[in-house]
Design a protein around this motif. Structure first.
Motif, PDB file in Angstrom:
ATOM      1  N   ALA A 110     -21.870  32.045  -5.690  1.00 49.88           N
ATOM      2  CA  ALA A 110     -21.646  30.700  -6.197  1.00 49.88           C
ATOM      3  C   ALA A 110     -22.076  30.613  -7.655  1.00 49.88           C
ATOM      4  CB  ALA A 110     -22.428  29.697  -5.348  1.00 49.88           C
ATOM      5  N   ASP A 111     -21.631  29.556  -8.325  1.00 51.84           N
ATOM      6  CA  ASP A 111     -22.029  29.313  -9.714  1.00 51.84           C
ATOM      7  C   ASP A 111     -23.477  28.816  -9.735  1.00 51.84           C
ATOM      8  OD1 ASP A 111     -22.318  27.180 -12.055  1.00 51.84           O
ATOM      9  OD2 ASP A 111     -20.811  28.662 -12.661  1.00 51.84           O
ATOM     10  N   ALA A 112     -24.358  29.567 -10.393  1.00 55.55           N
ATOM     11  CA  ALA A 112     -25.785  29.261 -10.360  1.00 55.55           C
ATOM     12  C   ALA A 112     -26.095  27.914 -11.000  1.00 55.55           C
ATOM     13  CB  ALA A 112     -26.569  30.371 -11.056  1.00 55.55           C
ATOM     14  N   LYS A 113     -25.494  27.626 -12.139  1.00 62.01           N
ATOM     15  CA  LYS A 113     -25.777  26.356 -12.817  1.00 62.01           C
ATOM     16  C   LYS A 113     -25.346  25.171 -11.970  1.00 62.01           C
ATOM     17  CE  LYS A 113     -25.688  27.999 -17.603  1.00 62.01           C
ATOM     18  NZ  LYS A 113     -25.071  27.849 -18.946  1.00 62.01           N
ATOM     19  N   GLU A 114     -24.184  25.296 -11.356  1.00 64.37           N
ATOM     20  CA  GLU A 114     -23.684  24.221 -10.503  1.00 64.37           C
ATOM     21  C   GLU A 114     -24.588  24.007  -9.297  1.00 64.37           C
ATOM     22  OE1 GLU A 114     -19.815  23.603  -7.648  1.00 64.37           O
ATOM     23  OE2 GLU A 114     -19.480  24.423  -9.659  1.00 64.37           O
ATOM     24  N   LEU A 115     -25.051  25.109  -8.702  1.00 62.79           N
ATOM     25  CA  LEU A 115     -25.905  25.017  -7.525  1.00 62.79           C
ATOM     26  C   LEU A 115     -27.264  24.408  -7.888  1.00 62.79           C
ATOM     27  CD1 LEU A 115     -25.931  25.646  -4.519  1.00 62.79           C
ATOM     28  CD2 LEU A 115     -26.672  27.971  -5.058  1.00 62.79           C
ATOM     29  N   LYS A 137     -39.961  24.376  -5.463  1.00 60.36           N
ATOM     30  CA  LYS A 137     -39.909  25.717  -4.871  1.00 60.36           C
ATOM     31  C   LYS A 137     -39.021  25.730  -3.634  1.00 60.36           C
ATOM     32  CE  LYS A 137     -44.404  27.371  -6.531  1.00 60.36           C
ATOM     33  NZ  LYS A 137     -45.790  27.763  -6.164  1.00 60.36           N
ATOM     34  N   GLN A 138     -39.106  24.679  -2.826  1.00 58.30           N
ATOM     35  CA  GLN A 138     -38.258  24.611  -1.642  1.00 58.30           C
ATOM     36  C   GLN A 138     -36.791  24.460  -2.025  1.00 58.30           C
ATOM     37  OE1 GLN A 138     -40.011  25.903   0.374  1.00 58.30           O
ATOM     38  NE2 GLN A 138     -40.695  24.518   1.968  1.00 58.30           N
ATOM     39  N   ARG A 139     -36.526  23.670  -3.080  1.00 57.11           N
ATOM     40  CA  ARG A 139     -35.157  23.529  -3.555  1.00 57.11           C
ATOM     41  C   ARG A 139     -34.621  24.864  -4.057  1.00 57.11           C
ATOM     42  NH1 ARG A 139     -33.508  18.136  -5.058  1.00 57.11           N
ATOM     43  NH2 ARG A 139     -35.035  16.637  -4.304  1.00 57.11           N
ATOM     44  N   LEU A 140     -35.469  25.611  -4.754  1.00 53.54           N
ATOM     45  CA  LEU A 140     -35.055  26.938  -5.224  1.00 53.54           C
ATOM     46  C   LEU A 140     -34.795  27.864  -4.041  1.00 53.54           C
ATOM     47  CD1 LEU A 140     -34.509  28.963  -7.461  1.00 53.54           C
ATOM     48  CD2 LEU A 140     -36.985  29.419  -7.564  1.00 53.54           C
ATOM     49  N   SER A 141     -35.615  27.765  -2.999  1.00 57.06           N
ATOM     50  CA  SER A 141     -35.392  28.583  -1.797  1.00 57.06           C
ATOM     51  C   SER A 141     -34.026  28.291  -1.195  1.00 57.06           C
ATOM     52  CB  SER A 141     -36.487  28.320  -0.756  1.00 57.06           C
ATOM     53  OG  SER A 141     -37.738  28.768  -1.204  1.00 57.06           O
ATOM     54  N   ILE A 142     -33.663  27.013  -1.154  1.00 55.11           N
ATOM     55  CA  ILE A 142     -32.346  26.642  -0.637  1.00 55.11           C
ATOM     56  C   ILE A 142     -31.249  27.212  -1.527  1.00 55.11           C
ATOM     57  CG2 ILE A 142     -30.795  24.734  -0.111  1.00 55.11           C
ATOM     58  CD1 ILE A 142     -33.242  23.044   0.534  1.00 55.11           C
ATOM     59  N   ALA A 143     -31.439  27.089  -2.848  1.00 53.33           N
ATOM     60  CA  ALA A 143     -30.442  27.616  -3.788  1.00 53.33           C
ATOM     61  C   ALA A 143     -30.235  29.115  -3.594  1.00 53.33           C
ATOM     62  CB  ALA A 143     -30.865  27.322  -5.223  1.00 53.33           C
ATOM     63  N   LEU A 144     -31.314  29.855  -3.433  1.00 50.43           N
ATOM     64  CA  LEU A 144     -31.209  31.305  -3.252  1.00 50.43           C
ATOM     65  C   LEU A 144     -30.559  31.647  -1.909  1.00 50.43           C
ATOM     66  CD1 LEU A 144     -34.675  32.400  -4.686  1.00 50.43           C
ATOM     67  CD2 LEU A 144     -32.444  32.488  -5.818  1.00 50.43           C
ATOM     68  N   LEU A 146     -28.244  29.904  -0.586  1.00 54.19           N
ATOM     69  CA  LEU A 146     -26.837  29.491  -0.647  1.00 54.19           C
ATOM     70  C   LEU A 146     -26.040  30.208  -1.730  1.00 54.19           C
ATOM     71  CD1 LEU A 146     -27.221  25.624  -0.242  1.00 54.19           C
ATOM     72  CD2 LEU A 146     -26.697  27.311   1.526  1.00 54.19           C
ATOM     73  N   ILE A 147     -26.697  31.006  -2.564  1.00 56.55           N
ATOM     74  CA  ILE A 147     -26.016  31.588  -3.717  1.00 56.55           C
ATOM     75  C   ILE A 147     -24.890  32.527  -3.308  1.00 56.55           C
ATOM     76  CG2 ILE A 147     -27.568  33.569  -3.954  1.00 56.55           C
ATOM     77  CD1 ILE A 147     -26.096  31.460  -6.829  1.00 56.55           C
ATOM     78  N   GLY A 148     -24.972  33.110  -2.127  1.00 52.10           N
ATOM     79  CA  GLY A 148     -23.931  34.031  -1.661  1.00 52.10           C
ATOM     80  C   GLY A 148     -22.789  33.359  -0.921  1.00 52.10           C
ATOM     81  N   ARG A 149     -22.695  32.030  -0.976  1.00 49.08           N
ATOM     82  CA  ARG A 149     -21.681  31.253  -0.249  1.00 49.08           C
ATOM     83  C   ARG A 149     -21.703  31.601   1.247  1.00 49.08           C
ATOM     84  NH1 ARG A 149     -18.046  29.277  -4.292  1.00 49.08           N
ATOM     85  NH2 ARG A 149     -17.982  30.567  -6.154  1.00 49.08           N
ATOM     86  N   PRO A 150     -22.849  31.443   1.908  1.00 48.69           N
ATOM     87  CA  PRO A 150     -22.947  31.868   3.313  1.00 48.69           C
ATOM     88  C   PRO A 150     -22.203  30.947   4.252  1.00 48.69           C
ATOM     89  CG  PRO A 150     -24.918  30.685   2.712  1.00 48.69           C
ATOM     90  CD  PRO A 150     -24.105  30.825   1.450  1.00 48.69           C
ATOM     91  N   ARG A 151     -21.836  31.474   5.404  1.00 47.55           N
ATOM     92  CA  ARG A 151     -21.302  30.654   6.486  1.00 47.55           C
ATOM     93  C   ARG A 151     -22.423  30.064   7.327  1.00 47.55           C
ATOM     94  NH1 ARG A 151     -16.771  33.523   9.897  1.00 47.55           N
ATOM     95  NH2 ARG A 151     -17.017  31.511  10.962  1.00 47.55           N
ATOM     96  N   ILE A 152     -23.583  30.742   7.331  1.00 50.92           N
ATOM     97  CA  ILE A 152     -24.745  30.290   8.080  1.00 50.92           C
ATOM     98  C   ILE A 152     -25.955  30.322   7.156  1.00 50.92           C
ATOM     99  CG2 ILE A 152     -26.301  30.787  10.016  1.00 50.92           C
ATOM    100  CD1 ILE A 152     -23.948  32.203  11.378  1.00 50.92           C
ATOM    101  N   ALA A 153     -26.793  29.280   7.226  1.00 55.72           N
ATOM    102  CA  ALA A 153     -28.062  29.268   6.510  1.00 55.72           C
ATOM    103  C   ALA A 153     -29.192  29.149   7.524  1.00 55.72           C
ATOM    104  CB  ALA A 153     -28.121  28.110   5.519  1.00 55.72           C
ATOM    105  N   VAL A 154     -30.161  30.060   7.443  1.00 55.17           N
ATOM    106  CA  VAL A 154     -31.326  30.057   8.325  1.00 55.17           C
ATOM    107  C   VAL A 154     -32.518  29.565   7.508  1.00 55.17           C
ATOM    108  CG1 VAL A 154     -32.847  31.441   9.772  1.00 55.17           C
ATOM    109  CG2 VAL A 154     -30.399  31.968   9.677  1.00 55.17           C
TER     110      VAL A 154
END
Length: 239
Positions: A110-115, A137-144, A146-154
């Motif tokens: 994904a586009d890092a700036k947009e995320l 820090k938690q927001r950054l954890s979410i960004a990291l 999601l950066i790979g455009r996942p189908r599932i987030a754990v």
């Protein structure tokens, strides 16, 4: 193809004579926020570590997007984003550097700036990790995650240690992520979080699933007004 994106059947994992997970089974459908609930030490994190291929179960069957997490680990890392409870970054690593590093792991990130903008971290690209607030820090954890455009987030104990305002903001972000089509597996011992976010939950106690269903079903079945009260009734103790 199965209607479930995650299938766990009769999972068992022991460390020596200590049984961490004993006969855990559940399924997660596409687009769900599915909660794994339990007190500390119930077996939640071990279940998740087996599910994402970090640990090999002693017995049982796991399929994530139709794949075996251990055998197909490399493929699934490109399709499953993970935020673990104890995940930390080096204090001096800047937000933008972390995003570029994680982008390099995926063929079509994904586009890092947009995320970062979406997650409220715009303008923090040059901020060292140690200078971020707990919520950031938690927001950054979410960004990291999601950066790979996942189908599932754990997401494992995502809001532990956050103040009420930061926790509510994080809940809103999780709902937004699901609205984008991402299936979310949420691990928590904070019952109001599960009641607010989850479509369905599984209560794990002493390594076993006691019950699974919607929060409304669990409270109705246990005759309790809230999910936290139902959890106490089921387990005999608080989360």
């Amino acid at each position: 193809m199965s209607a479930s994106v995650i299938e766990v059947e009769h999972l068992h994992k022991a460390y020596g004579t200590t049984v961490a997970v004993d006969d855990v089974s559940f399924t997660v459908g596409p687009g769900e926020i599915f909660g794994i609930l339990g007190r500390n030490g119930a077996g939640k994190t071990t279940t998740v570590e087996c599910l994402i291929g970090l640990r090999t179960p002693d017995r049982g069957r796991i399929r994530v997007l139709g794949r075996d997490p251990h055998r197909d680990h490399e493929e699934l890392t490109r399709r499953v984003g993970v935020q673990l409870q104890d995940g930390q970054l080096p204090d001096r690593l800047r937000v933008g550097e972390a995003m570029r590093l994680y982008q390099s792991f995926y063929p079509d990130p994904a586009d890092a700036k947009e995320l970062l903008a979406q997650l409220g971290l715009k303008g923090r690209e040059k901020t060292p990790y140690a200078k971020l607030s707990g919520g950031q820090k938690q927001r950054l954890s979410i960004a990291l995650a999601l950066i790979g455009r996942p189908r599932i987030a754990v997401l494992d104990e995502l809001t532990t240690g956050l103040d009420p305002h930061a926790r509510r903001d994080t809940w809103d972000l999780i709902s937004e992520v699901r609205d984008q089509g991402v299936t979310i597996l949420l691990v928590t011992h904070f019952m109001p979080e599960a009641e607010r976010l989850c479509d369905r939950v599984a209560v794990i106690h002493d390594g076993r699933v006691l019950v699974a269903g919607t929060p409304a079903e669990l409270t109705a079945n246990e005759g309790q007004p809230t999910l936290e009260d139902a959890f106490v009734t089921l387990t005999g103790r608080t989360a």
